[in-house]
Scaffold this active site. Structure first.
Site, PDB file in Angstrom:
ATOM      1  N   SER A  50       6.039   6.702  -2.206  1.00 58.39           N
ATOM      2  CA  SER A  50       6.254   5.429  -1.510  1.00 58.39           C
ATOM      3  C   SER A  50       6.170   4.285  -2.505  1.00 58.39           C
ATOM      4  O   SER A  50       5.646   4.445  -3.611  1.00 58.39           O
ATOM      5  CB  SER A  50       5.166   5.260  -0.436  1.00 58.39           C
ATOM      6  OG  SER A  50       5.321   4.058   0.279  1.00 58.39           O
ATOM      7  N   ILE A  52       5.309   1.342  -4.809  1.00 59.13           N
ATOM      8  CA  ILE A  52       5.199   1.130  -6.257  1.00 59.13           C
ATOM      9  C   ILE A  52       5.254   2.451  -7.009  1.00 59.13           C
ATOM     10  O   ILE A  52       5.878   2.554  -8.077  1.00 59.13           O
ATOM     11  CB  ILE A  52       3.881   0.377  -6.580  1.00 59.13           C
ATOM     12  CG1 ILE A  52       3.877  -1.002  -5.908  1.00 59.13           C
ATOM     13  CG2 ILE A  52       3.695   0.228  -8.083  1.00 59.13           C
ATOM     14  CD1 ILE A  52       2.525  -1.721  -5.954  1.00 59.13           C
ATOM     15  N   SER A 174      -6.237  -3.696  -8.212  1.00 59.58           N
ATOM     16  CA  SER A 174      -5.695  -4.771  -7.375  1.00 59.58           C
ATOM     17  C   SER A 174      -6.422  -6.067  -7.672  1.00 59.58           C
ATOM     18  O   SER A 174      -7.640  -6.062  -7.943  1.00 59.58           O
ATOM     19  CB  SER A 174      -5.895  -4.421  -5.897  1.00 59.58           C
ATOM     20  OG  SER A 174      -5.595  -5.554  -5.105  1.00 59.58           O
ATOM     21  N   TYR A 200     -11.574  -1.612   0.378  1.00 59.25           N
ATOM     22  CA  TYR A 200     -10.505  -1.503  -0.617  1.00 59.25           C
ATOM     23  C   TYR A 200     -10.878  -2.317  -1.870  1.00 59.25           C
ATOM     24  O   TYR A 200     -10.834  -1.818  -3.000  1.00 59.25           O
ATOM     25  CB  TYR A 200      -9.225  -2.031   0.036  1.00 59.25           C
ATOM     26  CG  TYR A 200      -8.016  -2.166  -0.842  1.00 59.25           C
ATOM     27  CD1 TYR A 200      -7.107  -1.114  -0.972  1.00 59.25           C
ATOM     28  CD2 TYR A 200      -7.739  -3.368  -1.508  1.00 59.25           C
ATOM     29  CE1 TYR A 200      -5.969  -1.260  -1.759  1.00 59.25           C
ATOM     30  CE2 TYR A 200      -6.612  -3.513  -2.285  1.00 59.25           C
ATOM     31  CZ  TYR A 200      -5.730  -2.460  -2.411  1.00 59.25           C
ATOM     32  OH  TYR A 200      -4.606  -2.604  -3.182  1.00 59.25           O
ATOM     33  N   LYS A 204     -11.702  -1.022  -5.704  1.00 60.23           N
ATOM     34  CA  LYS A 204     -10.901  -1.485  -6.849  1.00 60.23           C
ATOM     35  C   LYS A 204     -11.801  -2.206  -7.868  1.00 60.23           C
ATOM     36  O   LYS A 204     -11.566  -2.148  -9.066  1.00 60.23           O
ATOM     37  CB  LYS A 204      -9.774  -2.391  -6.368  1.00 60.23           C
ATOM     38  CG  LYS A 204      -8.793  -1.723  -5.387  1.00 60.23           C
ATOM     39  CD  LYS A 204      -7.796  -0.824  -6.083  1.00 60.23           C
ATOM     40  CE  LYS A 204      -6.764  -0.265  -5.111  1.00 60.23           C
ATOM     41  NZ  LYS A 204      -5.762   0.580  -5.743  1.00 60.23           N
ATOM     42  N   THR A 235       5.884  -3.392   0.026  1.00 67.49           N
ATOM     43  CA  THR A 235       5.904  -1.927   0.109  1.00 67.49           C
ATOM     44  C   THR A 235       5.558  -1.505   1.537  1.00 67.49           C
ATOM     45  O   THR A 235       4.988  -2.298   2.302  1.00 67.49           O
ATOM     46  CB  THR A 235       4.842  -1.302  -0.825  1.00 67.49           C
ATOM     47  OG1 THR A 235       3.550  -1.715  -0.373  1.00 67.49           O
ATOM     48  CG2 THR A 235       5.046  -1.696  -2.270  1.00 67.49           C
TER      49      THR A 235
END
Ligand code: NAP
Length: 320
Positions: A50, A52, A174, A200, A204, A235
């Site tokens: 998917s 990137i 990220s 998330y 990261k 995306t």
């Protein structure tokens, strides 16, 4: 970093959007990476089914390399391979299936990847679970996907990577990590109300905090390790996990190819790059913009001890 770049970076919207990409890309040489720079090189890309990751895999092929698409779903991986081959009929594209949050599958994946003359690993697979979810072995899912699986996979493959003339390992991190402090007391997000974006960002942040330790750990194998931010990229992942953001920022989002650029550059440039740094748009970037996110070396080592135990790897390079 020049002055314009710094202004773009600090303005966030300017830097992470396609405007920032366009402004910076004007300064990059069309010959870096040079055409054919990945000839005779093999690059494994996780999350290649998917967004990137699919664009990175296509970029590897465009630079003459062999891409190994690591995905969870055979049909999606086949579709990405077919799409690449529709543009490059002789493309060298292999598929290996694994869920990178599952340590047993990561072990099997490492055995499969050891069958290739692998040069680079790009840990791109990413998730933002809407509610607290655990991996099969009981770890919070974004931690397992972004930190534990990639660490375990690289450790298992490091002897194989040592055979490469220029092995490189890239973590797709990220800019969201700028908002998070290092969760030294609660890497599994057991306390407080769970928010997917927070989990998330924490995971990261852990990726970037561990960079100096990982650079040391894999230095004897000659590995250059880097983490990077791709910018804000249009995306399926963004549309699914952050529909509001996609609506507001839609026209400013980068294409998947633009989001893939720094990962490809880190993999393919002939420049000698320092190991253990955080990158965005082909430049080293600071690890902190907000005062509340700074941490001590003791915090870094504490996180490493917890993470290395959770990933099932030894912590031997954690010197006091
Ligand atoms: N898009 C952005 O603006 C942005 C910004 C900053 C960072 N990133 C990072 O860029 C990376 C790619 O994101 P994207 O936007 O391209 O998202 P995406 O379209 O959702 O793609 C994510 C990919 O990761 C795979 N994946 C997720 N969990 C996995 C697991 N446990 N095992 C194996 N594969 C797994 C997915 O596989 P399936 O096809 O099986 O679901 C998919 O191929 C992520 O690490 C993300 O955090 C993206």
């Amino acid at each position: 970093m020049n002055a314009l770049d710094t202004v773009l970076d600090r303005s966030v919207i300017g830097g992470y959007s396609r405007l920032g990409y366009a402004a910076r890309a004007r300064r990059w040489s069309a010959k870096d990476p040079r055409p054919g720079s990945l000839a005779d090189r093999t690059v494994a890309v996780t999350g290649a089914t998917s967004g990137i990751g699919a664009a990175i895999a296509a970029g590897v092929v465009e630079l003459g390399g062999q891409a190994i698409l690591v995905g969870r779903d055979r049909d999606r991986a086949d579709a990405v391979r077919a799409s690449i081959r529709s543009r490059h009929s002789n493309a060298k594209v292999e598929i290996e299936l694994a869920d990178v949050s599952d340590p047993a599958q990561v072990t099997t994946l490492a055995e499969q990847l050891a069958g290739y003359e692998i040069d680079s690993l790009i840990h791109n697979a990413g998730v933002m679970p809407p509610e607290r979810t655990e991996s099969v072995d009981g770890h919070e899912l974004s931690l397992a996907t972004h930190v534990l699986g990639p660490l375990r996979l690289t450790d298992l493959l490091v002897e194989r990577l040592a055979h490469s003339v220029d092995p490189r390992v890239i973590f797709m991190s990220s800019g969201g990590m700028y908002t998070a402090a290092l969760p030294t007391d609660d890497i599994e997000y057991r306390s407080g109300r769970y928010r997917g974006a927070r989990a998330y960002a924490r995971s990261k942040r852990i990726q970037t905090a561990l960079l100096p330790i990982l650079a040391d750990r894999w230095a004897s194998a000659g590995v250059m390790v880097a983490a990077m931010h791709p910018g804000w990229v249009d995306t399926p992942g963004v549309a699914d996990s952050l529909p509001g953001f996609k609506t507001v920022a839609g026209p400013l989002l980068r294409s998947a190819e633009e989001g893939a650029d720094t990962a490809l550059w880190l993999t393919a440039t002939s420049e000698t790059l320092p190991s253990g740094r955080f990158w965005h748009d082909r430049e080293i970037r600071p690890l902190h913009y907000l005062p509340g996110t700074r941490f001590s070396e003791a915090d870094r080592r504490a996180i490493w001890r917890t993470v290395s135990a959770a990933a099932g790897v030894g912590e031997e390079l954690d010197k006091p």
